[in-house]
Design a protein around this motif. Structure first.
Motif, mmCIF file in Angstrom:
data_model
loop_
_atom_site.group_PDB
_atom_site.id
_atom_site.type_symbol
_atom_site.label_atom_id
_atom_site.label_comp_id
_atom_site.label_asym_id
_atom_site.label_seq_id
_atom_site.Cartn_x
_atom_site.Cartn_y
_atom_site.Cartn_z
ATOM 1 N N SER A 47 -2.355 -21.366 -12.760
ATOM 2 C CA SER A 47 -1.185 -20.482 -12.671
ATOM 3 C C SER A 47 -1.411 -19.075 -13.205
ATOM 4 C CB SER A 47 -0.008 -21.107 -13.425
ATOM 5 O OG SER A 47 0.295 -22.351 -12.876
ATOM 6 N N GLY A 48 -2.649 -18.716 -13.544
ATOM 7 C CA GLY A 48 -2.839 -17.357 -14.047
ATOM 8 C C GLY A 48 -4.214 -17.186 -14.644
ATOM 9 N N GLY A 49 -4.433 -15.997 -15.218
ATOM 10 C CA GLY A 49 -5.749 -15.647 -15.717
ATOM 11 C C GLY A 49 -6.186 -16.455 -16.930
ATOM 12 N N SER A 50 -5.311 -16.565 -17.931
ATOM 13 C CA SER A 50 -5.706 -17.291 -19.149
ATOM 14 C C SER A 50 -6.016 -18.745 -18.836
ATOM 15 C CB SER A 50 -4.584 -17.227 -20.196
ATOM 16 O OG SER A 50 -4.283 -15.902 -20.541
ATOM 17 N N GLU A 51 -5.197 -19.343 -17.987
ATOM 18 C CA GLU A 51 -5.456 -20.741 -17.599
ATOM 19 C C GLU A 51 -6.788 -20.862 -16.874
ATOM 20 O OE1 GLU A 51 -2.511 -22.798 -15.300
ATOM 21 O OE2 GLU A 51 -1.055 -22.825 -16.930
ATOM 22 N N SER A 52 -7.127 -19.850 -16.078
ATOM 23 C CA SER A 52 -8.388 -19.946 -15.322
ATOM 24 C C SER A 52 -9.574 -19.827 -16.283
ATOM 25 C CB SER A 52 -8.446 -18.894 -14.209
ATOM 26 O OG SER A 52 -8.586 -17.599 -14.721
ATOM 27 N N VAL A 53 -9.475 -18.933 -17.274
ATOM 28 C CA VAL A 53 -10.568 -18.794 -18.244
ATOM 29 C C VAL A 53 -10.672 -20.063 -19.089
ATOM 30 C CG1 VAL A 53 -11.333 -17.540 -20.304
ATOM 31 C CG2 VAL A 53 -10.457 -16.273 -18.325
ATOM 32 N N ASP A 54 -9.537 -20.539 -19.549
ATOM 33 C CA ASP A 54 -9.522 -21.758 -20.362
ATOM 34 C C ASP A 54 -10.169 -22.904 -19.589
ATOM 35 O OD1 ASP A 54 -8.252 -24.105 -21.865
ATOM 36 O OD2 ASP A 54 -7.497 -22.368 -22.960
ATOM 37 N N ALA A 76 -18.209 -12.699 -19.119
ATOM 38 C CA ALA A 76 -18.026 -11.248 -19.178
ATOM 39 C C ALA A 76 -17.150 -10.769 -18.026
ATOM 40 C CB ALA A 76 -19.383 -10.546 -19.115
ATOM 41 N N GLU A 77 -16.465 -9.647 -18.293
ATOM 42 C CA GLU A 77 -15.714 -8.960 -17.234
ATOM 43 C C GLU A 77 -16.677 -8.006 -16.533
ATOM 44 O OE1 GLU A 77 -11.892 -7.279 -19.209
ATOM 45 O OE2 GLU A 77 -13.195 -7.962 -20.816
ATOM 46 N N PRO A 78 -16.695 -7.973 -15.215
ATOM 47 C CA PRO A 78 -17.586 -7.033 -14.522
ATOM 48 C C PRO A 78 -17.336 -5.583 -14.954
ATOM 49 C CG PRO A 78 -16.799 -8.677 -12.998
ATOM 50 C CD PRO A 78 -16.064 -8.909 -14.285
ATOM 51 N N SER A 81 -13.802 -7.127 -25.355
ATOM 52 C CA SER A 81 -13.486 -7.857 -24.124
ATOM 53 C C SER A 81 -12.104 -8.472 -24.255
ATOM 54 C CB SER A 81 -14.517 -8.976 -23.896
ATOM 55 O OG SER A 81 -14.546 -9.861 -25.007
ATOM 56 N N TYR A 82 -11.545 -8.841 -23.111
ATOM 57 C CA TYR A 82 -10.301 -9.619 -23.142
ATOM 58 C C TYR A 82 -10.355 -10.674 -22.057
ATOM 59 C CZ TYR A 82 -5.439 -11.017 -23.045
ATOM 60 O OH TYR A 82 -4.280 -11.767 -23.086
ATOM 61 N N HIS A 83 -10.094 -11.912 -22.455
ATOM 62 C CA HIS A 83 -10.173 -13.007 -21.489
ATOM 63 C C HIS A 83 -8.898 -13.841 -21.443
ATOM 64 C CE1 HIS A 83 -14.326 -12.160 -20.578
ATOM 65 N NE2 HIS A 83 -14.624 -12.170 -21.863
ATOM 66 N N GLY A 84 -7.857 -13.414 -22.161
ATOM 67 C CA GLY A 84 -6.616 -14.167 -22.101
ATOM 68 C C GLY A 84 -6.145 -14.603 -23.467
ATOM 69 N N VAL A 85 -5.032 -15.299 -23.465
ATOM 70 C CA VAL A 85 -4.299 -15.476 -24.718
ATOM 71 C C VAL A 85 -4.117 -16.945 -25.122
ATOM 72 C CG1 VAL A 85 -1.928 -15.479 -23.823
ATOM 73 C CG2 VAL A 85 -2.468 -14.191 -25.923
ATOM 74 N N ALA A 116 -18.200 -15.175 -14.613
ATOM 75 C CA ALA A 116 -17.660 -13.823 -14.385
ATOM 76 C C ALA A 116 -16.141 -13.904 -14.445
ATOM 77 C CB ALA A 116 -18.110 -13.302 -13.025
ATOM 78 N N ASP A 117 -15.559 -13.153 -15.366
ATOM 79 C CA ASP A 117 -14.095 -13.102 -15.468
ATOM 80 C C ASP A 117 -13.590 -11.976 -14.571
ATOM 81 O OD1 ASP A 117 -11.448 -12.784 -16.013
ATOM 82 O OD2 ASP A 117 -11.633 -12.889 -18.194
ATOM 83 N N GLU A 118 -13.151 -12.374 -13.389
ATOM 84 C CA GLU A 118 -12.688 -11.406 -12.386
ATOM 85 C C GLU A 118 -11.156 -11.385 -12.305
ATOM 86 O OE1 GLU A 118 -14.501 -9.487 -10.135
ATOM 87 O OE2 GLU A 118 -16.528 -10.335 -10.111
ATOM 88 N N VAL A 119 -10.505 -11.764 -13.413
ATOM 89 C CA VAL A 119 -9.041 -11.800 -13.394
ATOM 90 C C VAL A 119 -8.482 -10.418 -13.040
ATOM 91 C CG1 VAL A 119 -6.967 -12.117 -14.822
ATOM 92 C CG2 VAL A 119 -8.833 -13.780 -14.932
ATOM 93 N N MET A 120 -9.052 -9.371 -13.642
ATOM 94 C CA MET A 120 -8.554 -8.029 -13.325
ATOM 95 C C MET A 120 -9.330 -7.401 -12.175
ATOM 96 S SD MET A 120 -7.782 -4.826 -15.877
ATOM 97 C CE MET A 120 -6.467 -5.588 -16.797
ATOM 98 N N THR A 121 -10.642 -7.618 -12.133
ATOM 99 C CA THR A 121 -11.487 -6.920 -11.154
ATOM 100 C C THR A 121 -11.476 -7.561 -9.773
ATOM 101 O OG1 THR A 121 -13.316 -8.215 -12.059
ATOM 102 C CG2 THR A 121 -13.102 -5.949 -12.838
ATOM 103 N N GLY A 137 -7.268 -14.224 -11.009
ATOM 104 C CA GLY A 137 -5.818 -14.402 -11.145
ATOM 105 C C GLY A 137 -5.146 -13.234 -10.453
ATOM 106 N N LYS A 138 -4.344 -12.531 -11.203
ATOM 107 C CA LYS A 138 -3.682 -11.287 -10.773
ATOM 108 C C LYS A 138 -3.668 -11.050 -9.254
ATOM 109 C CE LYS A 138 -4.674 -9.079 -15.239
ATOM 110 N NZ LYS A 138 -3.477 -8.686 -15.938
ATOM 111 N N GLY A 139 -4.710 -10.356 -8.731
ATOM 112 C CA GLY A 139 -4.711 -9.900 -7.341
ATOM 113 C C GLY A 139 -4.698 -11.007 -6.300
HETATM 114 C C1 LIG Z 1 -10.213 -9.967 -17.611
HETATM 115 C C2 LIG Z 1 -8.974 -10.744 -17.925
HETATM 116 N N1 LIG Z 1 -9.065 -12.065 -18.151
HETATM 117 C C3 LIG Z 1 -7.984 -12.813 -18.430
HETATM 118 C C4 LIG Z 1 -6.733 -12.250 -18.499
HETATM 119 C C5 LIG Z 1 -5.545 -13.102 -18.800
HETATM 120 O O1 LIG Z 1 -4.768 -13.268 -17.647
HETATM 121 P P1 LIG Z 1 -3.232 -13.700 -17.724
HETATM 122 O O2 LIG Z 1 -2.526 -12.592 -18.427
HETATM 123 O O3 LIG Z 1 -2.847 -13.838 -16.272
HETATM 124 O O4 LIG Z 1 -3.169 -14.983 -18.442
HETATM 125 C C6 LIG Z 1 -6.579 -10.884 -18.271
HETATM 126 C C7 LIG Z 1 -5.267 -10.239 -18.350
HETATM 127 O O5 LIG Z 1 -5.130 -9.055 -18.417
HETATM 128 C C8 LIG Z 1 -7.737 -10.106 -17.972
HETATM 129 O O6 LIG Z 1 -7.664 -8.795 -17.751
#
Ligand SMILES: Cc1ncc(COP(=O)(O)O)c(C=O)c1O
Length: 412
Positions: free
Chosen positions: A91-98, A181-183, A125-129, A215-220, A244-246
């Motif tokens: 359902s989103g970026g954090s769940e995908s990274v987790d 890593a985020e690209p 870096s940021y990978h979610g919460v 590769a964390d492509e949530v934003m990219t 996620g996001k896009g």
């Molecule tokens: C690179 C990256 N990974 C993970 C996340 C977390 O995604 P979400 O806020 O959809 O849980 C974000 C959110 O900004 C992000 O930029």
């Protein structure tokens, strides 16, 4: 989050424009949280979601619906890098990274190597919460208050592949499951690109040690940087990619974990699996994903992100003349503006000054939304990530308003 004088009640949104209650219009140059890539108000996405919901509101994730089958096929055939054929939807970026972290650990547990559990992330870096995604990330202010309960995953320097090699050796390679890593670094630094060789070097180092590359492509992902995925710029294919996001363009909560057969095979071989979230692969969200990807394809919006990104960067570049703008940078329509106290020696503002937040609030008052970014050594940056449908006139307004907002907050 920055505050505004009026409570931010958005009544409707169309294209790049948010219509606030009271009649105020705001250009959404942040694409919300850098998520809105096809623009707001696309009726065909709403119709697809409504149709899916009417037909089947919910099934447990081990079962499938037509929308999920179609989305997975579309992703495999036309979007994902070669070999990343195993698809899990969340359902989103954090769940995908987790999920990717659990997948990597599960991979090694299934191979009889439970001691391989550490996931190396970058210092900035940021990978979610979620607690696991916070733990692999290096966003100090978002980690603050939770440090004592976060698992101790090692961190590598942001832009130095040799630094990764050193971290692996000092930790013992046999304890490392993955590198993440985020690209292009987003929320924690404001569109910071790696050196040209960084991604290929990191891929080679992971291969040398049998470490999985995530590769964390949530934003990219999904066109934000002008290619389908950020890693495409460097010709690298990770073992696991998350997004996620896009993927749904902001129309529904949707994320994904994509992996190679080699990652999943050991888990299947021992009869293992991954527990689902209740809303994993939700049918209405899948319908939004199909409709959003179809618009990206039919309207050549990934190419638009590349060409408009270059154009927008060129228009924004003169802001570098401002005494408090250190750099304007980016890739495709993921653009960062770094703010500093002293440009001559690069001295940043203090961590508690909140300058990026103040500039964001000032720009919002003047009719433009951009996303506040920055942390650690880059405390203050503005992240520009508009819909790929943004017009030249809208770009010009954004440039003018950001110039005014930076001067108003930082001084000339
Ligand atoms: C690179 C990256 N990974 C993970 C996340 C977390 O995604 P979400 O806020 O959809 O849980 C974000 C959110 O900004 C992000 O930029």
């Amino acid at each position: 989050m920055p505050t505004t004088e009026a409570p931010p009640v958005v009544e409707r949104a169309e294209g790049c424009t948010l219509f606030f209650s009271g009649g105020r219009e705001v250009i959404d140059a942040g694409g919300g949280a850098v998520a809105v890539n096809i623009g707001h108000g696309r009726a065909e996405v709403a119709a697809a979601v409504a149709h899916a919901t009417q037909r089947v509101s919910y099934v447990i994730p081990p079962w499938v619906t037509e929308e999920r089958i179609a989305l997975v096929e579309m992703l495999r055939e036309r979007w994902l890098p070669p070999g990343l054929d195993r698809v899990g939807l969340v359902s989103g970026g954090s769940e995908s990274v987790d999920s990717a972290i659990r997948l990597a650990i599960n991979h090694f547990v299934s191979k009889g190597q439970p001691e391989r559990w550490k996931v190396i992330g970058r210092e900035t870096s940021y990978h979610g919460v979620t607690l696991a995604s916070l733990a692999v990330g290096g966003h100090t202010s978002r980690r603050s208050g939770f440090e004592h309960v976060l698992m101790d995953h090692p961190k590598m320097p942001v832009a130095d592949a040799e630094g990764l090699q050193k971290v692996i050796e000092s930790e013992d390679p046999d304890t490392i499951a993955a590198v993440i890593a985020e690209p292009v670094i987003g929320a924690s630094a404001g569109a910071v690109l790696p050196p040209d060789d960084w991604w290929p070097d990191v891929r080679a180092i992971c291969d040398e040690h049998g470490i999985l590359l995530i590769a964390d492509e949530v934003m990219t992902g999904f066109g934000r940087t002008g290619r389908k995925f950020g890693v495409d710029h460097w010709g690298v294919v990770p073992d696991i990619l998350v997004g996620g996001k896009g993927l749904s363009g902001g129309y529904a909560p949707l994320g994904g974990v994509y992996a190679t057969d080699e990652v999943v095979a050991p888990i299947a071989a021992v009869g293992g699996g991954m527990m689902f979230f209740t809303y994993s692969a939700h049918s209405a969200a899948c319908a939004a994903g199909i409709a959003a990807l179809t618009i990206l394809e039919d309207e050549n919006l990934v190419e638009a992100s590349a060409t408009k990104g270059e154009d927008f960067l060129r228009r924004l570049r003169p802001l570098e003349d401002h005494p408090h703008v250190r750099e304007v940078r980016g890739l495709g329509l993921m653009i960062g503006i770094e703010l500093v106290r002293d440009k001559a020696d690069g001295e940043p503002y203090g961590p508690t000054d909140g300058m990026a937040g103040q500039v964001v609030a000032e720009a919002l008052r003047r009719g433009v939304w951009v996303y506040p970014a920055g942390d650690g050594s880059v405390p203050d940056a503005l992240l520009i990530g508009p819909p790929f449908t943004i017009t030249e006139a809208e770009m010009d307004t954004v440039v003018a308003v950001l110039g005014e907002a930076i001067s108003a907050v930082c001084g000339d």
